[in-house]
Design a protein around this motif. Sequence first.
Motif: not given
Length: 537
Positions: A335-361
Motif C-alpha cells: 500500500t505504501a508503494q502505491d501511495r508513494l507513486v501517487t504522491c510523486w506523480t502529483a508533485t512532479m506534475r506541479r513542479h515539472d510538467q515535462r519531467g518523467a516519473v515512474a514507480g518500480f517495485s
Amino acid sequence: MSVGEVLGVSTLAGARLLAGESGLGRIVQRLNVMEVPDILAWVKPHELLLTTGYPLRNTPQSLGRLVADLDERGLAALGIKLGRYVDELPEEMIEQADRLGFPLILLPNDVGFDDILNQVLTDILNRQAAALVRAEEAHRALVQVVLAGGGLDEVTAEVALLLDVSVAAVDGGGRILAVAGPPDQVASLRESIVREGPPLPPAGATGSAVRLPPTSTSAGPGARARGGTMASVPVIAGGHHHGRIVAYSPAGVIQDSDLSILERAATVAALAVTRQEAVNAVESKYRADFLRDVLTGRAGSAERVTARARAFGWDLERPVTVLVAELDPEGDERTAQDRLVTCWTATMRRHDQRGAVAGFSHEVVAVLDAAVDADRVAKDAAAAFADVPPATFSTGTSRPCQGAETLPEAYSQALKAARVGRQLHGRGAVAHFDQLGVYRLLSLVNDTEELHAFVRETLGPLAADADAENADLRRTLQVLLETNLNVAETARRLHFHYNTLRYRIGKLERLLGNFTDDPHLRLNLTLALHVLRMRGI
C-alpha cells in the motif's frame, strides 16, 4: 402520489381537508377500505385508508386513539364519510392529526369508494409505468455511453439531458471531475460543491436529495437568488468509494425516480472509473518499463529514447537531475508503494510538467529539470506522503546530466545517494551524490569483489556477522575511530566501564594490529567499516 395530488383527482373534487395539512406531502402507494373493527392488523405503510366509520359507530371513544395508531403504522392519510355512522369527529382527533401532520379528509357522500379506488390506483399505476419507461430509456442511454467508450464527461452530459438538471462527477476529495448542464445551473452547482460539499446520504441509504435554502450569489441589484434541490449518490466500484454523482435543480424537485436514474448513472460512472484505472495501470506499466530500460541502458539509441519519451510527454534532452525515492523498511510496502507513486506523480506534475516519473517495485524514479530545486520537490512529496503515517521514504539525488546516454550513471548515483543517506542520517533522509564524501569514492569502485576482499583482509574475523561477539567488537572499533581514540568518550557512548574498554582495545589490537599507534592502519580500518556499511548498496 402525494396526498395533496390525490386530493386533486376529479372524484375527490368535493373532498375537504379537516386536519393534518402539514402531511400533504405524504406518499400514497396503495388504498384500503376500513369496514371491520380489526383493520389495524391489515393496514400497510403509505396507504390511503377509506371508511364510512361503520366499525366505529358503537365505540366513538376509540376515534381519539385511531390517528396515533394509524400514524404509527406509517399510513399516508384517512378519508372518512360523515353523517352515516359517525356524525362528527371529536376535537381530540382533529388536534392529534394536526400535531402529527396526519391528513384527515372528509369524503363526498355522493362518490363511491370503488370510483376513488379505481381513479387513484390507475393514476398510481400510470405513474409507475411512466417511471419504468423513463428508467428503461435512461438505462439504454447510459449503456450506450458505456458501449461507446464514454467517460465521466459523457455520463454527466447524458444525465443532465435526461433529468433536465446540472450534473457533476466529484471525486472522494470533493474535486469536480466532470460537469454538464445549463451554464447558470452549472455555476450554482460548482459553488455549492466548493462551499458545502455534496450532500451525504443517511446511513444505509444509497442516495439523498437535499433542499437548498435560497441564497444570493452577489450583492446589489443584480444579485441572483440561488436555491433548489441538490441530490447525491455515491460511486462505488470494487468495494472502494470513488466519489459522487451530484445533481442540482434550481426550481424543480428531484424525485425518487430521478434518484434511481442517478444511481444507474453512478454504476456507469463506476465502470468508467475502473476502466480508466485499468488503462492508467497499463500505461503506468509501459512508462515504468520504458524508464527502467532507459536507466539501465537497454532502451536503444538516443534518438529512439528521445522519440519515445516525447510520446509520454517527457523531455529527456535538456539538463536533468535523477531522483530516487526508496521506501524505508518496516512499512506495509504494497500500500505504501502505491501511495508513494501517487504522491510523486502529483508533485512532479506541479513542479515539472515535462519531467518523467515512474514507480518500480520498491522505489519511484523521477527525472527532473536540472533548473528545478530537487530538495523542494522531495520535501513536497514527503509532506504529501506523510499524511498517512507511519511509512517514510529516503530520497537520493544525482549530479546534473544531459542526454539519454548519461541517465544510467545518474540513476546509479541517485540510488546510491538514497541508500547511503539512509545509512548515515536514518529514515526519511534526502542525500545528494556529491555530498556523500568518502562514500562517493567507494561507490565509484565497480569491482565489488575487490571491496569485499579488502574488508576481509583488513577486519579479519570482524568482517562477518555470524559471531555476535565479533559484531560487538566491531561496534566498539567503530566508535573508537569515530571519537579519534578518545577512550573516555567511547566508554560513555557504549556505556562501558573504563577498564572494560581497555580490555576490549587490547583484544582488538591482537586481532587487527597495533591500530592505536598506526594511523595508516586506522585509515584502512575506517575505510573497511565504511565499505561494510555500504553492504547491499
